[in-house]
Scaffold this active site. Structure first.
Site, mmCIF file in Angstrom:
data_model
loop_
_atom_site.group_PDB
_atom_site.id
_atom_site.type_symbol
_atom_site.label_atom_id
_atom_site.label_comp_id
_atom_site.label_asym_id
_atom_site.label_seq_id
_atom_site.Cartn_x
_atom_site.Cartn_y
_atom_site.Cartn_z
ATOM 1 N N GLU A 195 4.998 -6.337 0.214
ATOM 2 C CA GLU A 195 3.717 -6.274 -0.499
ATOM 3 C C GLU A 195 3.132 -4.897 -0.245
ATOM 4 O O GLU A 195 2.587 -4.632 0.831
ATOM 5 C CB GLU A 195 2.782 -7.381 -0.012
ATOM 6 C CG GLU A 195 3.300 -8.792 -0.273
ATOM 7 C CD GLU A 195 3.358 -9.139 -1.753
ATOM 8 O OE1 GLU A 195 2.837 -8.356 -2.576
ATOM 9 O OE2 GLU A 195 3.919 -10.188 -2.092
ATOM 10 N N CYS B 112 -5.844 -3.154 -1.290
ATOM 11 C CA CYS B 112 -4.645 -2.714 -2.002
ATOM 12 C C CYS B 112 -4.724 -2.933 -3.502
ATOM 13 O O CYS B 112 -4.044 -2.249 -4.269
ATOM 14 C CB CYS B 112 -3.401 -3.403 -1.429
ATOM 15 S SG CYS B 112 -3.457 -5.203 -1.489
#
Length: 453
Positions: A209, A243
């Protein structure tokens, strides 16, 4: 106890088959929920000491995600674990075909510092729900949260089932030399490359990720008032250390002046000040110094002030930005928002297509054709139309990247599947066996086989 010994214990414990029991899994998911609730105040205190995150933000963006994940698996674990019947083709009649979800075994989860609880414990919850044993390596950059997670996990769970391992680069390097059945990593693309290479040495599958420069496009057909409010909230949440935050804006030229003014008004109304509990500090001096170097004072539309002692950077909007500016060369991961103007929607989509695939992308418009082109032309991990970040809150949507923004996904059933092996099983009857597949072969047999295709 040496980490290699704990990993060996977990492998041995997994072979006892205990974690395959649905009752066993639910018992420990409930225990993790109770441990989190019992230590809630300690969790708030630790993250506040790391970078000033408020109780409100910690609950809404971290703890609530974990609790909701646990609630989802407790409710759905029976159906997720049930063998799935699938159609049996003609060549395998008379038979029954099923897919069995079985746990992979021993999982390593390497967490991230920006949402240290959510990005460490949500993957752990999914892995435990799928029936695995787990090692958690929290990020050492958020040191206090690392220590509290290690404390509450290691005091309440047997190490042969779940263990949190403290440490920095050396400890992570040592972990990556060991053989796991899957590695789940959240963090930067640079470190993701290191994890991927280390995993390849043991043929260990990975979930990465990562991140990237996530665009938000605002066209003249957008509801500008709502758009400005949502972008300011999403960009400056956690001081931009998210993010999936909008990394930069692409604003249609005809509305740019009006929209920039709306952004400024919302920033001022939300009062992102050094003492504000809803505005966190930058995590450390290294990241602070990296960020202030990206602020070109000649291009500041709003903000640009900072305080290195408090690790505070004022929400900053940069205008007249081009693709060549320093701020456009890397993921910002902080409270700096560059704005690029455009005149042709389809041409700006082409420019985004030429870049690395981002973790997220956002479009603000009420134009149906623009929505269609955005959805089908751009490749990105996930995103929203007329909002930012909120797609993460739907457990029915997979979360993950594509290309350089990541490999694999999780959340809800996708997390269960990520930490499971889908085992195919065919059971056939022993009566009515035809000779068509057995030697000796003949043209007649071949013609019959071709009819089955």
């Amino acid at each position: 106890m040496e980490i290699q010994e704990i990993v060996s214990q977990q492998k041995a414990f997994f072979r006892t088959q205990q974690t395959k029991s649905i009752r066993f899994r639910k018992m420990y998911l409930e225990k993790l929920r109770d441990v989190i609730l019992e230590n809630e105040n300690l969790l708030y205190e630790a993250i506040y000491n790391d970078f000033g995150k408020s109780k409100f933000d910690t609950f809404t963006t971290e703890i609530s995600f974990i609790l909701n994940d646990i609630k989802y698996y407790l409710k759905n674990l029976n159906s997720l674990s049930k063998p799935k019947k699938v159609r049996t083709n003609l060549a395998n009649q008379f038979g029954k075909s099923r897919i069995h979800s079985e746990p992979l075994g021993n999982i390593l989860v390497i967490g991230a510092w920006n949402y240290p609880y959510q990005l460490s414990l949500s993957p752990i919850v999914a892995a435990l729900a799928a029936g695995n044993c787990c090692i958690l390596k929290p990020s050492e950059i958020a040191e206090n949260t690392m220590k509290i997670m290690a404390k509450i996990i290691n005091e309440n769970f047997p190490p042969e089932y779940l263990y949190a391992y403290e440490g920095g680069i050396d400890e992570t390097t040592a972990l990556l030399k060991l053989k796991f059945d899957k590695i789940f990593f959240t963090g930067s693309t640079k470190i993701g490359n290191i994890v991927y290479k280390a995993a390849a040495e043991n043929l260990t599958p990975v979930v990465l990720e990562l991140g990237g420069k996530s665009p938000a496009i605002i066209t003249k057909d957008a509801n500008l008032e709502v758009t400005a409010k949502r972008i300011v909230w999403g960009k400056f949440l956690n001081a931009g250390q998210t993010c999936v935050a909008p990394d930069y804006l692409l604003v249609e030229e005809s509305i740019q002046e009006q929209f920039l003014e709306m952004l400024r008004k919302n920033i001022q109304q939300f009062k992102y000040e050094p003492q504000s509990e809803h505005y966190t500090k930058i995590i450390n001096q290294r990241n602070f110094q990296r960020l202030i170097k990206l602020i070109n004072q000649d291009k500041v539309y709003f903000g640009g002030n900072y305080d290195d002692k408090k690790r505070y950077i004022e929400p900053t909007i940069l205008m007249n930005i081009t693709w060549e500016d320093d701020v456009m060369q890397e993921e910002i991961f902080g409270p700096i928002l560059p704005v690029i103007s455009f005149t042709n929607f389809n041409l700006i989509l082409n420019e985004i297509v030429a870049l690395e695939k981002p973790l997220a992308a956002y479009l603000f418009t009420d134009n149906a054709e623009e929505k269609e082109n955005f959805t089908h032309k751009l490749s990105f991990g996930g995103g929203c139309i007329n909002d930012v970040i909120m797609h993460l809150g739907n457990e029915n949507l997979p979360f993950g990247g594509v290309g350089s923004s990541g490999i694999g996904n999780y959340h809800g059933k996708y997390g269960f599947e990520t930490f499971s092996h889908q085992k195919s099983m065919l059971e056939r009857a022993t009566w009515g066996e035809p000779n068509i597949k057995y030697p000796p072969y003949s043209e007649k047999k071949l013609s019959w086989i071709k009819r089955f295709l």
